[in-house]
Write an enzyme that holds these catalytic residues in place. Sequence first.
Site, PDB file in Angstrom:
ATOM      1  CB  SER A 153      -0.974  -0.051   1.183  1.00 34.70           C
ATOM      2  OG  SER A 153      -1.986   0.914   1.038  1.00 34.70           O
TER       3      SER A 153
ATOM      4  CD  GLU B 109      -5.243  -4.021  -4.075  1.00 30.58           C
ATOM      5  OE1 GLU B 109      -5.559  -3.468  -3.009  1.00 30.58           O
ATOM      6  OE2 GLU B 109      -4.140  -4.558  -4.271  1.00 30.58           O
TER       7      GLU B 109
ATOM      8  CG  HIS C  33      -5.702  -2.366   0.112  1.00 31.20           C
ATOM      9  ND1 HIS C  33      -4.758  -2.241  -0.879  1.00 31.20           N
ATOM     10  CD2 HIS C  33      -5.294  -1.550   1.118  1.00 31.20           C
ATOM     11  CE1 HIS C  33      -3.821  -1.378  -0.503  1.00 31.20           C
ATOM     12  NE2 HIS C  33      -4.123  -0.961   0.707  1.00 31.20           N
TER      13      HIS C  33
END
Length: 518
Positions: A203, A323, A418
């Site tokens: 991330s 995601e 995610h």
Amino acid sequence: MVFLSIVVLLTSGTNVIGQPKKIKTEGGWIQGTEENGLAIFRGIPFAAPPLGKLRWRAPQPVEKWDSVRLATAFAHSPMQGGNPAAGKSEDCLYLNVWTPVKSTNERLPVLVWIYGGGFSFGSTADSWYDGEQLAKKGVVFVSIAYRVGQLGFLAHPELSAEDPNHVSGNYGLLDQVAALKWIQKNITAFGGDPDKVTIFGESAGGISVSMLCASPLAKGLFRAAISQSGGSFGPTRLILYPGENMKTLTQAELEGTEYVRKARASSIAELRKMDAEKLPMGWGMGSAWPIIDGYTLPEDQYKLYEAGKYNDVPVLIGYNSDEGLSFSPGKTPKEFTEAVKLRYGRFADSLLNAYPVGENSIPKTARDLTRDAAFGWHNWTWARLQSKTGKSKVYYYYFDQHPNYPEGSPDFGHGSPHAQDVSYVFQHIDSLNPITTKSDLQISAAMGTYWINFCKYGNPNGETVPSWPAFTISKPVVMYFNQVPHTGPVPGEKSLEVLDKYFKWRFTPEGAAWGNSK
């Protein structure tokens, strides 16, 4: 040799299990612990505490100490909203080391973790990021901290004026560079090889890796890089969206000026006197993301890679299949469609055709637009540009490990969200958990092996895992982590080609003017 004397301390005695370990760093002696066959050092300072006049300044050299300093507990996490692991403080520039080294002859590869959290949150003390299992595979594992939020990325004309390079913001990135420089100077004392450093993150950590690959300040500080759900190849934009997160220094300084006003201060000097707990923090307050400052990041990363102006090292990059579960706008098809039209303007209709929304739902086909705009396009672009302008190899993956949820389930149609990949890489999949499958364990074991092989050799391949070919423009092969590791084509490539037209337009004078106007 200093290392020899240190290893004598590490290995002396008839029973070293559980005995404290002592190592000399450039700041002074530190004492860690031995746990499960590893020497572990937590809370090692790599820079001076960024307090008082050092708030919103580049990290300064570590302050030396005389007595042996305990390195047995995580230091405070950086200031941020919420309550992170180990608490929070401005005094946050510390790192942690897990080392399996037992002899003077070892110079192990070094794997350096950079945490995520949207550049507004994050902590090395998070249990997800415990490096024990990876270190046991034969590397020295290091996790580094950096300033986040407005304390990490505030730009302001006054701050730029006082800086020798006439820039401001990007303090969090400068912290990462300072930690990597500390590793270069000190890691041999822990049995690590400074010439074999691999950085990796997820991330915001993966985006950081991407930026370090583009920053001249990080040149020579690592030999390979892994980015999980990262990449930062989008253009600047006045109103930010996932994948278009960057501002210019001028734009960020204006935002910083507004931030000072919101904090009810009249100057940076006054703001520096405020208690950090009272500073407005978090998303929505502005000035909490890296910027193109012309120094740390000289230019749009896309343009730097087009020109071959980046740190050309082997990279292992990829993202997760769903995601968009975490970032897609709107709760209804109408809201989603309106958000797409607002963001993409004249490209909205073609994108809605490539990423269709349902009549009564926002299915994965639509969520994939958010996934690709934030991560997929950036990784695809990174792979293609480096394959074209660089010499080092690119290894590209797609993480899609999840149950096939039955129709009627609230999770029906969901892929891998995610951050799901983190526990797989860190080997934290619990074999005793009743929902863990044999496939989960196989995927985790394979990812751990690939990541460690890449750290050791700059190539993920080895005897115990399926062959992973390097990505090239002529042979765009992707490793799929889906039930079993296997190769396949770039996921959603036809849709990515439609999205690519938007991003290429955004780099034209017309597109840049559109994106940087209100």
